[in-house]
Scaffold this active site. Sequence first.
Site, PDB file in Angstrom:
ATOM      1  N   HIS A 144      37.270 -26.859 -54.282  1.00 14.95           N
ATOM      2  CA  HIS A 144      37.649 -27.233 -52.915  1.00 14.95           C
ATOM      3  C   HIS A 144      38.550 -28.465 -52.921  1.00 14.95           C
ATOM      4  O   HIS A 144      39.559 -28.513 -52.230  1.00 14.95           O
ATOM      5  CB  HIS A 144      36.404 -27.565 -52.076  1.00 14.95           C
ATOM      6  CG  HIS A 144      35.596 -26.392 -51.652  1.00 14.95           C
ATOM      7  ND1 HIS A 144      36.137 -25.276 -51.050  1.00 14.95           N
ATOM      8  CD2 HIS A 144      34.259 -26.181 -51.716  1.00 14.95           C
ATOM      9  CE1 HIS A 144      35.160 -24.428 -50.761  1.00 14.95           C
ATOM     10  NE2 HIS A 144      34.014 -24.949 -51.171  1.00 14.95           N
ATOM     11  N   HIS A 184      32.475 -25.600 -58.154  1.00 14.95           N
ATOM     12  CA  HIS A 184      32.748 -25.102 -56.800  1.00 14.95           C
ATOM     13  C   HIS A 184      33.360 -26.217 -55.944  1.00 14.95           C
ATOM     14  O   HIS A 184      34.409 -26.032 -55.322  1.00 14.95           O
ATOM     15  CB  HIS A 184      31.444 -24.579 -56.182  1.00 14.95           C
ATOM     16  CG  HIS A 184      31.608 -24.046 -54.799  1.00 14.95           C
ATOM     17  ND1 HIS A 184      31.768 -22.708 -54.552  1.00 14.95           N
ATOM     18  CD2 HIS A 184      31.626 -24.668 -53.600  1.00 14.95           C
ATOM     19  CE1 HIS A 184      31.885 -22.530 -53.242  1.00 14.95           C
ATOM     20  NE2 HIS A 184      31.798 -23.712 -52.640  1.00 14.95           N
ATOM     21  N   GLU A 185      32.712 -27.365 -55.910  1.00 15.66           N
ATOM     22  CA  GLU A 185      33.193 -28.471 -55.083  1.00 15.66           C
ATOM     23  C   GLU A 185      34.510 -29.026 -55.616  1.00 15.66           C
ATOM     24  O   GLU A 185      35.386 -29.409 -54.836  1.00 15.66           O
ATOM     25  CB  GLU A 185      32.134 -29.566 -54.973  1.00 15.66           C
ATOM     26  CG  GLU A 185      30.852 -29.122 -54.284  1.00 15.66           C
ATOM     27  CD  GLU A 185      31.047 -28.474 -52.925  1.00 15.66           C
ATOM     28  OE1 GLU A 185      32.010 -28.837 -52.198  1.00 15.66           O
ATOM     29  OE2 GLU A 185      30.245 -27.597 -52.566  1.00 15.66           O
ATOM     30  N   ASP A 191      31.476 -20.040 -47.439  1.00 15.27           N
ATOM     31  CA  ASP A 191      32.900 -20.379 -47.338  1.00 15.27           C
ATOM     32  C   ASP A 191      33.718 -19.179 -46.871  1.00 15.27           C
ATOM     33  O   ASP A 191      34.627 -19.314 -46.050  1.00 15.27           O
ATOM     34  CB  ASP A 191      33.443 -20.866 -48.682  1.00 15.27           C
ATOM     35  CG  ASP A 191      32.865 -22.206 -49.107  1.00 15.27           C
ATOM     36  OD1 ASP A 191      32.381 -22.954 -48.231  1.00 15.27           O
ATOM     37  OD2 ASP A 191      32.893 -22.491 -50.318  1.00 15.27           O
TER      38      ASP A 191
END
Length: 128
Positions: A38, A34-35, A112
């Site tokens: 980003h 996930h990170e 988000d």
Amino acid sequence: MDDFDKSVIKIAVKGNLKEKYEQSDEERRITAYHEAGHAVIGFHATNDIVSTITIIPTTSGAGGFTMTEDSSESFDRLEELYGRLKMLYGGRAAEYKLLNNLSNITTGSIQDIKQATALATNYVILKN
């Protein structure tokens, strides 16, 4: 410098990094994807510099976070807004690639999406 970094994180994520926490390997893997989503999209779609990425949970409830420098909430050009929206959805896109399932959505992705919706709504309201 360590104290300065902790202060920036405390203000940015409205909490501290947890010193003691338990996460399964699967939770860590999903958070890392996930990170990374980003960060990769942020690198390619914005003019911001990705400065910090962590999968350590915070006391504010985040499972991890990605911080950028030179980010601004005011967008002079529409492409800057689009870049920021893409970055917000980058975490969810990475999760989808990892899990290959649209129905498994994490709370990080939900937050988000809420943030992206608010950002787009505020832009429309300010421009009208």
